[in-house]
Design a protein around this motif. Structure first.
Motif, PDB file in Angstrom:
ATOM      1  N   GLU A   1       0.852  -1.184   0.000  1.00 53.21           N
ATOM      2  CA  GLU A   1       0.000   0.000   0.000  1.00 53.21           C
ATOM      3  C   GLU A   1       0.888   1.234   0.000  1.00 53.21           C
ATOM      4  O   GLU A   1       2.009   1.204   0.511  1.00 53.21           O
ATOM      5  CB  GLU A   1      -0.911   0.007   1.233  1.00 53.21           C
TER       6      GLU A   1
ATOM      7  N   LYS B   1      -7.725  -0.191   4.541  1.00 52.69           N
ATOM      8  CA  LYS B   1      -8.530  -1.232   3.889  1.00 52.69           C
ATOM      9  C   LYS B   1      -8.543  -2.516   4.712  1.00 52.69           C
ATOM     10  O   LYS B   1      -7.625  -2.801   5.480  1.00 52.69           O
ATOM     11  CB  LYS B   1      -7.966  -1.542   2.502  1.00 52.69           C
TER      12      LYS B   1
ATOM     13  N   GLU C   1     -10.432  -6.390   0.666  1.00 53.64           N
ATOM     14  CA  GLU C   1     -10.499  -5.306  -0.311  1.00 53.64           C
ATOM     15  C   GLU C   1      -9.191  -5.141  -1.078  1.00 53.64           C
ATOM     16  O   GLU C   1      -9.135  -4.386  -2.044  1.00 53.64           O
ATOM     17  CB  GLU C   1     -10.816  -3.979   0.393  1.00 53.64           C
ATOM     18  N   MET C   2      -8.158  -5.824  -0.649  1.00 52.45           N
ATOM     19  CA  MET C   2      -6.837  -5.605  -1.218  1.00 52.45           C
ATOM     20  C   MET C   2      -6.436  -6.713  -2.185  1.00 52.45           C
ATOM     21  O   MET C   2      -6.866  -7.861  -2.051  1.00 52.45           O
ATOM     22  CB  MET C   2      -5.792  -5.505  -0.094  1.00 52.45           C
TER      23      MET C   2
END
Length: 236
Positions: free
Chosen positions: A110, A222, A226-227
């Motif tokens: 991220e 997140k 969702e990743m």
């Protein structure tokens, strides 16, 4: 003339950025053709190493599977988080990169960035603080019992533990936030020397650089579902 606080070793016993001349000299003494230079700012030292680190980073970005030893994976219920920061004077932005490693070998990344005028003064250190905060919040939101943060700038740990006194409003806010969150999760730190071929530290560095140009502010934290999985680790 600004004092040289960062020493970049491009060719030596170990490469990377060192904070004292004594550490630097230990890496270059007796090494034929040693390459090193002192800088007033950390990002300048990183820029001196930039050509070779970008090549390593490109290779990392092309990999989807990593060979991990058993000690490279966190225990069940814990998260490993490699964090780093980056800064662009031209863009007037700082950015962070995080690499998350789960006990089953899944790997996530991220990044994000910011341009708060008051935060720009601490350049890439601001980004690394953001990375540590994002990683801690990510661990809490996703129900981990513990998170170990791997970092390369000492203040990331020492401002939180109190070993360093937080002298600016920014570092004071960082320390307060991290101490507050540590009440809900086991928080630990491990220092990794910058640019010493530590796989996930290098990946965090490159992820932070992506954040400068591809980020859109600091993303919301997140949940795992969702990743997108960046890669998987196969244990040797």
């Amino acid at each position: 003339m600004a004092a040289k606080k960062y020493y970049a070793v491009k060719k030596g016993k170990k490469t990377g950025v060192f904070l004292t001349w004594e550490e630097c000299r230990a890496q270059v003494d007796g090494v034929p053709g040693a390459e090193y230079k002192g800088f007033a700012h950390r990002e300048e030292a990183l820029g001196y190493l930039g050509e070779e680190t970008s090549e390593r980073g490109q290779a990392l970005q092309e990999r989807e599977e990593f060979r991990l030893g058993a000690g490279d994976l966190p225990p069940r219920g814990a998260l490993f988080a490699y964090v780093d920061g980056s800064y662009s004077h031209a863009l007037k932005k700082y950015a962070f990169g995080c690499v998350f490693i789960l006990s089953d070998g899944r790997i996530y990344t991220e990044y994000g960035n910011g341009d708060n005028p008051q935060s720009l003064a601490q350049r890439n250190v601001t980004g690394e603080m953001l990375g540590a905060m994002y990683a801690t919040r990510f661990a809490i939101v996703n129900g981990f019992e513990a998170v170990e943060i791997f970092y390369d700038y000492e203040g990331i740990e020492k401002w939180v533990t109190g070993a360093w006194r937080s002298k600016t409003e920014l570092t004071q806010k960082y320390a307060r936030a991290m101490r507050g969150w540590s009440g809900g999760i086991r928080l630990s730190f491990t220092k990794v020397a910058a640019h010493t071929n530590v796989l996930f530290n290098e990946l965090a560095d490159q992820t932070a650089k992506r954040g400068l140009t591809e980020g859109n502010g600091v993303p919301g934290v997140k949940r795992l579902e969702e990743m997108k999985v960046y890669g998987t680790g196969t244990v040797e």
